[in-house]
Motif scaffolding. Structure first.
Motif, PDB file in Angstrom:
ATOM      1  N   GLN A 412       0.817  -1.212   0.000  1.00 58.26           N
ATOM      2  CA  GLN A 412       0.000   0.000   0.000  1.00 58.26           C
ATOM      3  C   GLN A 412       0.855   1.268   0.000  1.00 58.26           C
ATOM      4  O   GLN A 412       0.334   2.371   0.196  1.00 58.26           O
ATOM      5  N   ALA A 413       2.145   1.115  -0.192  1.00 57.13           N
ATOM      6  CA  ALA A 413       3.035   2.276  -0.223  1.00 57.13           C
ATOM      7  C   ALA A 413       2.817   3.075  -1.504  1.00 57.13           C
ATOM      8  O   ALA A 413       2.411   2.525  -2.535  1.00 57.13           O
ATOM      9  N   PRO A 414       3.100   4.383  -1.465  1.00 51.11           N
ATOM     10  CA  PRO A 414       3.012   5.180  -2.698  1.00 51.11           C
ATOM     11  C   PRO A 414       3.992   4.674  -3.744  1.00 51.11           C
ATOM     12  O   PRO A 414       5.099   4.227  -3.433  1.00 51.11           O
ATOM     13  N   LEU A 415       3.609   4.796  -4.991  1.00 51.73           N
ATOM     14  CA  LEU A 415       4.390   4.228  -6.089  1.00 51.73           C
ATOM     15  C   LEU A 415       5.716   4.949  -6.311  1.00 51.73           C
ATOM     16  O   LEU A 415       6.705   4.309  -6.674  1.00 51.73           O
ATOM     17  N   ALA A 416       5.770   6.257  -6.118  1.00 54.51           N
ATOM     18  CA  ALA A 416       6.908   7.050  -6.581  1.00 54.51           C
ATOM     19  C   ALA A 416       8.246   6.543  -6.046  1.00 54.51           C
ATOM     20  O   ALA A 416       9.200   6.338  -6.811  1.00 54.51           O
ATOM     21  N   GLN A 417       8.349   6.340  -4.725  1.00 53.93           N
ATOM     22  CA  GLN A 417       9.614   5.908  -4.149  1.00 53.93           C
ATOM     23  C   GLN A 417      10.001   4.514  -4.629  1.00 53.93           C
ATOM     24  O   GLN A 417      11.155   4.238  -4.941  1.00 53.93           O
ATOM     25  N   TRP A 418       9.026   3.605  -4.663  1.00 51.70           N
ATOM     26  CA  TRP A 418       9.245   2.244  -5.176  1.00 51.70           C
ATOM     27  C   TRP A 418       9.815   2.303  -6.595  1.00 51.70           C
ATOM     28  O   TRP A 418      10.785   1.617  -6.925  1.00 51.70           O
ATOM     29  N   ALA A 419       9.202   3.110  -7.442  1.00 51.95           N
ATOM     30  CA  ALA A 419       9.621   3.199  -8.839  1.00 51.95           C
ATOM     31  C   ALA A 419      11.059   3.693  -8.951  1.00 51.95           C
ATOM     32  O   ALA A 419      11.857   3.174  -9.743  1.00 51.95           O
ATOM     33  N   ARG A 420      11.422   4.701  -8.163  1.00 56.10           N
ATOM     34  CA  ARG A 420      12.792   5.220  -8.217  1.00 56.10           C
ATOM     35  C   ARG A 420      13.806   4.153  -7.800  1.00 56.10           C
ATOM     36  O   ARG A 420      14.820   3.947  -8.465  1.00 56.10           O
ATOM     37  N   GLU A 421      13.524   3.461  -6.701  1.00 48.23           N
ATOM     38  CA  GLU A 421      14.473   2.474  -6.190  1.00 48.23           C
ATOM     39  C   GLU A 421      14.633   1.308  -7.142  1.00 48.23           C
ATOM     40  O   GLU A 421      15.757   0.850  -7.402  1.00 48.23           O
ATOM     41  N   ARG A 422      13.537   0.805  -7.696  1.00 45.67           N
ATOM     42  CA  ARG A 422      13.630  -0.354  -8.584  1.00 45.67           C
ATOM     43  C   ARG A 422      14.319  -0.001  -9.900  1.00 45.67           C
ATOM     44  O   ARG A 422      15.115  -0.786 -10.429  1.00 45.67           O
ATOM     45  N   THR A 423      14.035   1.167 -10.462  1.00 47.21           N
ATOM     46  CA  THR A 423      14.671   1.529 -11.728  1.00 47.21           C
ATOM     47  C   THR A 423      16.147   1.853 -11.531  1.00 47.21           C
ATOM     48  O   THR A 423      16.975   1.561 -12.402  1.00 47.21           O
ATOM     49  N   GLN A 424      16.507   2.456 -10.400  1.00 46.25           N
ATOM     50  CA  GLN A 424      17.926   2.706 -10.134  1.00 46.25           C
ATOM     51  C   GLN A 424      18.691   1.400  -9.998  1.00 46.25           C
ATOM     52  O   GLN A 424      19.813   1.275 -10.500  1.00 46.25           O
ATOM     53  N   ARG A 425      18.088   0.431  -9.347  1.00 51.31           N
ATOM     54  CA  ARG A 425      18.733  -0.876  -9.210  1.00 51.31           C
ATOM     55  C   ARG A 425      18.931  -1.521 -10.581  1.00 51.31           C
ATOM     56  O   ARG A 425      19.998  -2.081 -10.868  1.00 51.31           O
ATOM     57  N   LEU A 426      17.937  -1.432 -11.418  1.00 49.24           N
ATOM     58  CA  LEU A 426      18.028  -2.027 -12.750  1.00 49.24           C
ATOM     59  C   LEU A 426      19.093  -1.323 -13.577  1.00 49.24           C
ATOM     60  O   LEU A 426      19.874  -1.966 -14.295  1.00 49.24           O
ATOM     61  N   HIS A 427      19.149  -0.005 -13.485  1.00 45.10           N
ATOM     62  CA  HIS A 427      20.143   0.754 -14.253  1.00 45.10           C
ATOM     63  C   HIS A 427      21.563   0.414 -13.802  1.00 45.10           C
ATOM     64  O   HIS A 427      22.471   0.264 -14.642  1.00 45.10           O
ATOM     65  N   ARG A 428      21.771   0.286 -12.489  1.00 44.85           N
ATOM     66  CA  ARG A 428      23.095  -0.082 -11.978  1.00 44.85           C
ATOM     67  C   ARG A 428      23.517  -1.449 -12.502  1.00 44.85           C
ATOM     68  O   ARG A 428      24.679  -1.664 -12.877  1.00 44.85           O
ATOM     69  N   ARG A 429      22.571  -2.379 -12.531  1.00 48.89           N
ATOM     70  CA  ARG A 429      22.884  -3.729 -13.021  1.00 48.89           C
ATOM     71  C   ARG A 429      23.263  -3.694 -14.498  1.00 48.89           C
ATOM     72  O   ARG A 429      24.223  -4.367 -14.921  1.00 48.89           O
ATOM     73  N   LEU A 430      22.540  -2.915 -15.288  1.00 51.03           N
ATOM     74  CA  LEU A 430      22.855  -2.825 -16.713  1.00 51.03           C
ATOM     75  C   LEU A 430      24.240  -2.215 -16.924  1.00 51.03           C
ATOM     76  O   LEU A 430      25.033  -2.704 -17.745  1.00 51.03           O
ATOM     77  N   LYS A 431      24.576  -1.167 -16.190  1.00 49.57           N
ATOM     78  CA  LYS A 431      25.895  -0.545 -16.306  1.00 49.57           C
ATOM     79  C   LYS A 431      27.000  -1.541 -15.957  1.00 49.57           C
ATOM     80  O   LYS A 431      28.034  -1.606 -16.639  1.00 49.57           O
ATOM     81  N   HIS A 432      26.761  -2.322 -14.917  1.00 52.64           N
ATOM     82  CA  HIS A 432      27.757  -3.318 -14.514  1.00 52.64           C
ATOM     83  C   HIS A 432      27.965  -4.356 -15.616  1.00 52.64           C
ATOM     84  O   HIS A 432      29.110  -4.709 -15.954  1.00 52.64           O
ATOM     85  N   GLU A 433      26.879  -4.842 -16.184  1.00 53.76           N
ATOM     86  CA  GLU A 433      26.988  -5.863 -17.234  1.00 53.76           C
ATOM     87  C   GLU A 433      27.688  -5.305 -18.475  1.00 53.76           C
ATOM     88  O   GLU A 433      28.446  -6.018 -19.141  1.00 53.76           O
ATOM     89  N   VAL A 434      27.431  -4.057 -18.808  1.00 54.21           N
ATOM     90  CA  VAL A 434      28.090  -3.456 -19.970  1.00 54.21           C
ATOM     91  C   VAL A 434      29.593  -3.324 -19.722  1.00 54.21           C
ATOM     92  O   VAL A 434      30.420  -3.588 -20.616  1.00 54.21           O
TER      93      VAL A 434
END
Length: 534
Positions: A412-434
């Motif tokens: 039931q948490a607001p979406l905004a913070q969840w969205a920022r944390e999950r997309t930042q995690r995904l972006h970090r993973r992509l940078k690492h793999e590259v």
């Protein structure tokens, strides 16, 4: 004015009158023979011996010349209803589209008996939606017939799970629309066939619709379908009856809960997947196949995005969808080869040589023939009961999601913070793999290095796609500039690796269908050069 029985609990007196609502699950019938499907239904367990009534329906839909009702997601129709042994009845109905998920839709519906085929303005003005749609009375004088549907309808009233009541409807007929008048003054009529089931909830909870649909799907091929008959009519008029369904941005807000966002994002992706599968049944279009696969990848990406929420709500076992996904992939491979990759290298290979031109033409014919075989295989898979049942189970799972995860931490948490944390995690993973990919490319070559690099490239490409789809799905709630930059980076990476991999796999794809070895050697050489440059 008559109303549908609301499928949800009635509102209290303090809440005001409950909105009349129609809740139904619509199912296409892939490969069904309209002349036999009624008998097949009648023979199913649970339906044998159930009393059947029959009606003949003609619906005329009205709108303004600029389609004001259609743009507002509303539909106004007059129905002519014939039943043996009874006088003809006329009904005026106004519908509003409140929400839909694949085949399940919930709409406001206001119905009024008429004396004849003329619209009743007084009854229309008494409905709350019309008061909002036509506050100044400007729409009423512009209303005119737009298109019509006609069908023979068979109905069965059935008890469902947990004391529910369901009306099972089989409609066989067509949608008709006037075609544009030609230069010589002649006009024709456009039409598309109808052959579909509607499971309407008269009383109880919507899950009862899925339970009944599952019983049917064990014996008859089905496909959850979201298009209403009104929308079919508008598409017929526009010439887009089987147009590909592309990704849409889900209607998200920063304040909405993570649970609500999960259902919206997953529902939009699954809707894209299902709508394009429906198009594939009726049209041979490479873009339909491509957009179906995009919808599935967006679905998988959204499952990753909301994975922390979904532990309490396991997905149905997906093995039954394996043949469908494999058939989509193999068909798409031939589309990419025949329409995108090979045309780029035709001139370079032929280079004015008649013998090579003949080899290339023979290869193109072989690719076309193989694609026809693969499309036939895809249609065959779509017309099997296990496929439809598995797709229905995904719809059922998605419908149950909010209640199933209600007590999960963060639901039931607001979406905004969840969205920022999950997309930042995904972006970090992509940078690492590259970075890892670049390091491997610059390292001394070792045994098996090419295979390892190819696998690594594939992983990075899939991760870039996931990143792009997740960012697109959450675009409404993420910082615009950063999101655009990350999405552009992921798209560029996906495209660059994809072009090299498509070439690398092309010769492997063509070899089993008997393509000339000289062409295979040429394509492998081009692929090796592109990989070395990349």
């Amino acid at each position: 004015m008559s109303r549908r029985t609301p499928s949800s609990p009635p509102a209290s007196a303090a809440d005001g009158p409950a909105q009349p609502q129609e809740t139904e699950l619509k199912l296409a019938l892939p490969g069904a023979d309209p002349a036999r499907i009624g008998e097949q239904l009648a023979a199913l367990p649970g339906l044998a011996g159930v009393r059947v009534s029959e009606q003949r329906l003609t619906n005329t839909y009205f709108d303004t010349p600029d389609q004001a009702l259609h743009r507002a997601r509303a539909a106004l129709r007059i129905r002519r209803l014939e039943t043996d042994g009874a006088p003809v009845r006329w009904l005026q109905t106004l519908k509003t589209a409140d929400g839909a998920s694949g085949g399940l839709s919930q709409r406001g519906e206001w119905e009024t008996p008429l004396a004849d085929h003329a619209l009743d303005r007084t009854a229309l003005q008494a409905t709350p939606p019309w008061a909002a749609l036509d506050a100044d009375g400007a729409l009423w004088p512009q209303l005119a017939p737009a298109f019509a549907t006609e069908a023979t309808r068979t109905l069965r009233a059935l008890p469902g799970a947990d004391g529910s009541r369901i009306e099972l409807v089989l409609d066989i007929g067509r949608v008709r629309a006037p075609a544009a008048t030609s230069v010589d003054g002649a006009s024709a009529e456009l039409s598309v066939d109808l052959c579909e089931l509607e499971l309407e909830l008269l009383e109880g909870q919507p899950d009862a619709l899925f339970a009944l649909a599952d019983q049917i799907a064990q014996h008859i091929p089905v496909l959850p379908a979201s298009l209403s008959k009104a929308e079919r009519g508008w598409r017929l008029l526009a010439g887009t009856s089987h147009a590909p369904r592309r990704a849409r941005t889900p209607p998200l807000t920063r304040q909405m809960t993570v649970t609500a966002a999960a259902q919206a994002v997953l529902g939009e992706a699954l809707g894209q997947f299902l709508d394009n599968l429906g198009g594939i049944l009726h049209a041979d279009g490479s873009e339909l196949v491509h957009q179906a696969r995009v919808g599935w990848r967006r679905w998988r990406s959204a499952l990753w995005l909301f994975k922390p929420l979904l532990g309490a709500h396991p997905l149905p076992h997906g093995a039954a969808l394996g043949p469908l996904l494999k058939a989509l992939g193999s068909t798409r491979d031939l589309d990419v080869a025949g329409l995108e990759s090979l045309p780029l290298w035709s001139d370079a290979y032929v280079d004015g040589d008649p013998e090579r031109a003949e080899q290339w033409q023979a290869m193109e014919a072989a690719v076309l023939a193989e694609r026809r075989i693969r499309r036939a295989g895809l249609l065959a898979v779509l017309q099997t009961p296990p496929t439809g049942r598995a797709l229905l189970q995904l719809e059922r799972w998605l419908h149950a999601l909010p209640q199933a995860v209600a007590q999960t931490e963060g639901a039931q948490a607001p979406l905004a913070q969840w969205a920022r944390e999950r997309t930042q995690r995904l972006h970090r993973r992509l940078k690492h793999e590259v970075r890892e990919l670049d390091t491997s490319a610059n390292a001394p070559e070792a045994p098996g290095a090419n295979d390892h690099a190819s696998e690594h490239q594939h992983r990075v490409r899939l991760l870039a796609k996931r990143t792009r789809y997740v960012l697109q799905g959450l675009a409404e709630v993420l910082p615009e500039r950063r999101t655009r930059r990350w999405a552009e980076q992921a798209t560029e990476l996906q495209t660059r690796i994809g072009a090299a991999r498509d070439l690398m796999l092309l010769a492997t794809l063509l070899e089993p269908i008997g393509v000339d070895r000289a062409i295979l050697g040429f394509l492998r050489g081009v692929a090796a050069g592109r990989l070395a440059d990349g």
